[in-house]
Design a protein around this motif. Structure first.
Motif, PDB file in Angstrom:
ATOM      1  N   PRO A  44       0.794  -1.239   0.000  1.00 21.65           N
ATOM      2  CA  PRO A  44       0.000   0.000   0.000  1.00 21.65           C
ATOM      3  C   PRO A  44       0.818   1.278   0.000  1.00 21.65           C
ATOM      4  N   HIS A  45       2.119   1.221   0.349  1.00 22.54           N
ATOM      5  CA  HIS A  45       2.909   2.451   0.391  1.00 22.54           C
ATOM      6  C   HIS A  45       3.476   2.823  -0.979  1.00 22.54           C
ATOM      7  N   ILE A  46       3.281   1.982  -1.989  1.00 17.29           N
ATOM      8  CA  ILE A  46       3.705   2.325  -3.343  1.00 17.29           C
ATOM      9  C   ILE A  46       2.548   3.015  -4.056  1.00 17.29           C
ATOM     10  N   GLY A  63       9.681  -2.643  -3.025  1.00 10.92           N
ATOM     11  CA  GLY A  63       9.021  -1.914  -1.955  1.00 10.92           C
ATOM     12  C   GLY A  63       9.669  -0.593  -1.609  1.00 10.92           C
ATOM     13  N   SER A  64      10.793  -0.274  -2.233  1.00 11.91           N
ATOM     14  CA  SER A  64      11.477   0.977  -1.908  1.00 11.91           C
ATOM     15  C   SER A  64      10.788   2.153  -2.601  1.00 11.91           C
ATOM     16  N   ASN A  65      10.803   3.301  -1.953  1.00  5.95           N
ATOM     17  CA  ASN A  65      10.250   4.528  -2.541  1.00  5.95           C
ATOM     18  C   ASN A  65      10.940   5.730  -1.903  1.00  5.95           C
ATOM     19  N   ASP A  66      10.350   6.913  -2.041  1.00  2.00           N
ATOM     20  CA  ASP A  66      10.987   8.127  -1.518  1.00  2.00           C
ATOM     21  C   ASP A  66      11.066   8.139   0.007  1.00  2.00           C
ATOM     22  N   ASP A  67      10.162   7.422   0.663  1.00  2.00           N
ATOM     23  CA  ASP A  67      10.165   7.382   2.124  1.00  2.00           C
ATOM     24  C   ASP A  67      10.956   6.192   2.657  1.00  2.00           C
ATOM     25  N   LEU A  68      10.942   5.098   1.915  1.00  2.00           N
ATOM     26  CA  LEU A  68      11.685   3.897   2.293  1.00  2.00           C
ATOM     27  C   LEU A  68      12.793   3.704   1.265  1.00  2.00           C
ATOM     28  N   LEU A 118       6.795   1.731 -11.471  1.00  3.04           N
ATOM     29  CA  LEU A 118       7.696   0.961 -10.616  1.00  3.04           C
ATOM     30  C   LEU A 118       8.825   0.291 -11.390  1.00  3.04           C
ATOM     31  N   LEU A 119       8.485  -0.409 -12.459  1.00  6.25           N
ATOM     32  CA  LEU A 119       9.511  -1.164 -13.180  1.00  6.25           C
ATOM     33  C   LEU A 119      10.541  -0.244 -13.821  1.00  6.25           C
ATOM     34  N   ASP A 120      10.091   0.904 -14.348  1.00  6.22           N
ATOM     35  CA  ASP A 120      11.038   1.868 -14.923  1.00  6.22           C
ATOM     36  C   ASP A 120      11.977   2.398 -13.846  1.00  6.22           C
ATOM     37  N   ARG A 121      11.425   2.661 -12.669  1.00  5.72           N
ATOM     38  CA  ARG A 121      12.258   3.169 -11.574  1.00  5.72           C
ATOM     39  C   ARG A 121      13.285   2.126 -11.145  1.00  5.72           C
ATOM     40  N   ILE A 122      12.867   0.880 -11.071  1.00  2.00           N
ATOM     41  CA  ILE A 122      13.803  -0.180 -10.689  1.00  2.00           C
ATOM     42  C   ILE A 122      14.877  -0.359 -11.753  1.00  2.00           C
ATOM     43  N   MET A 146      16.870  -4.764   7.450  1.00  2.00           N
ATOM     44  CA  MET A 146      16.390  -4.924   6.081  1.00  2.00           C
ATOM     45  C   MET A 146      15.349  -3.894   5.685  1.00  2.00           C
ATOM     46  N   PHE A 147      14.510  -3.479   6.607  1.00  2.00           N
ATOM     47  CA  PHE A 147      13.375  -2.638   6.242  1.00  2.00           C
ATOM     48  C   PHE A 147      13.398  -1.276   6.933  1.00  2.00           C
ATOM     49  N   GLY A 148      14.584  -0.749   7.210  1.00  2.00           N
ATOM     50  CA  GLY A 148      14.659   0.575   7.806  1.00  2.00           C
ATOM     51  C   GLY A 148      14.300   1.668   6.804  1.00  2.00           C
ATOM     52  N   SER A 149      13.991   2.862   7.289  1.00  2.00           N
ATOM     53  CA  SER A 149      13.546   3.939   6.401  1.00  2.00           C
ATOM     54  C   SER A 149      14.630   4.354   5.412  1.00  2.00           C
ATOM     55  N   ASN A 150      15.902   4.219   5.800  1.00  2.00           N
ATOM     56  CA  ASN A 150      17.002   4.532   4.890  1.00  2.00           C
ATOM     57  C   ASN A 150      17.846   3.289   4.602  1.00  2.00           C
TER      58      ASN A 150
END
Length: 304
Positions: A29-31, A92-97, A37-41, A81-85
């Motif tokens: 849900p955070h994406i 699952g990574s994005n601007d916040d994670l 997504l695929l282009d960003r990856i 593994m799942f820290g904010s930075n």
């Protein structure tokens, strides 16, 4: 394009995917924008000494990632593994994670097919650890996970219904048999790329020996003593305490259904648990579909 692709299976159960338009990923849900997504990856920059751990969901990916991270760092300390930075899961990574910074090598995790990995994987010959597990145990492990998590990740149908859906069309990341054959084809098509196929069943049978092979592949040179210490730290019952306690994401109330303990991310991690779930008829049905869909495959599995 909507965030999630919302479908109904043949039993009327809700099924949701992250709507990339090309591959059906887990609906986190955070994406906000799965269309991008695929282009960003693909554009993710990699350190030449980064490592990518990849495999179909519930194939032992987190366990392998746990051990590879410790090998890379040369320590038995808990690898966050799942820290904010320090969010190491590509999808699952994005601007916040955020992924960890590029200043030192990382071990990243994904379930994507080879063609969707970052361009730098091919351009910089980044090492890939490909994890495989017998599909019968994958069916059961994925069901046990999805039956415990909430919307939009959860599945509210029964085990027999989930079995049928998995056998006929697959779920996240598509049909498991197509996934396996696709990776088999990609590995064959890239003979010069450093890809290490890591069999879950072999790793369970001789974890230290397989760790030594991974140590050699990664050129980390840690030796048997540290490999043994890492294996002792990475027992499934201990991972409940290590990663679950160190990563808040495992405890998030949005993830688990009411009454489900936060240590449910890791279950048994055993070979052959499918025998406690499959009926005789289901096993015969699976074997028939397996023999058809995996015809011509060179991959072999240990089912018990």
């Amino acid at each position: 394009m909507s965030q999630f692709l919302h479908l109904k299976d043949k039993f009327g159960n809700d099924v949701r995917f992250g709507n990339t338009g090309e591959v059906r990923v887990a609906p986190l849900p955070h994406i906000d924008d799965y269309s991008a997504l695929l282009d960003r990856i693909r554009d993710v920059r990699l350190h030449p000494d980064d490592v990518i751990v990849v495999g179909f969901p519930k194939s032992g990916n987190n366990w392998t990632h746990h051990m590879a991270s410790m090998l890379q760092a040369g320590t038995t300390d808990i690898p966050p593994m799942f820290g904010s930075n320090n969010f190491l899961f590509l999808e699952g990574s994005n601007d916040d994670l955020k992924l960890p910074p590029l200043d030192k090598p990382r071990v990243l995790l994904t379930h994507l097919p080879f063609r969707f990995l970052p361009r730098d994987v091919s351009e910089k010959k980044v090492k890939v650890v490909y994890v495989i597990r017998n599909p019968k145990d994958v069916f059961v492990s994925l069901w046990c996970h999805m039956s415990k998590v909430k919307f939009p990740l959860g599945y509210d149908g029964t085990w027999p219904q989930f079995f049928e859906v998995m056998l006929e069309q697959g779920f996240w990341y598509g049909d498991v048999f197509d996934y396996l054959k696709d990776w088999e084809k990609e590995i064959s098509s890239h003979p010069g790329h450093p890809i290490y196929s890591c069999n879950f069943e072999d790793s369970k049978k001789d974890t230290v020996g397989q760790m030594e092979k991974l140590d050699q592949f990664l050129d980390t040179g840690r030796g048997r003593e540290l490999c043994q210490a890492i294996v002792d730290t990475c027992q499934v019952d201990k991972m409940h305490l290590t990663r679950v306690q160190s990563d808040e994401t495992f405890k998030d109330t949005w993830l688990w259904k009411d009454g489900v303990p936060s240590n449910s991310f890791y279950r048994k991690g055993m070979v052959g648990d499918w025998k406690n779930w499959f009926t005789v008829a289901q096993n015969e049905q699976f074997d028939q579909v397996y023999s058809t869909k995996m015809a011509g495959s060179t991959t072999t599995f240990v089912f018990e």
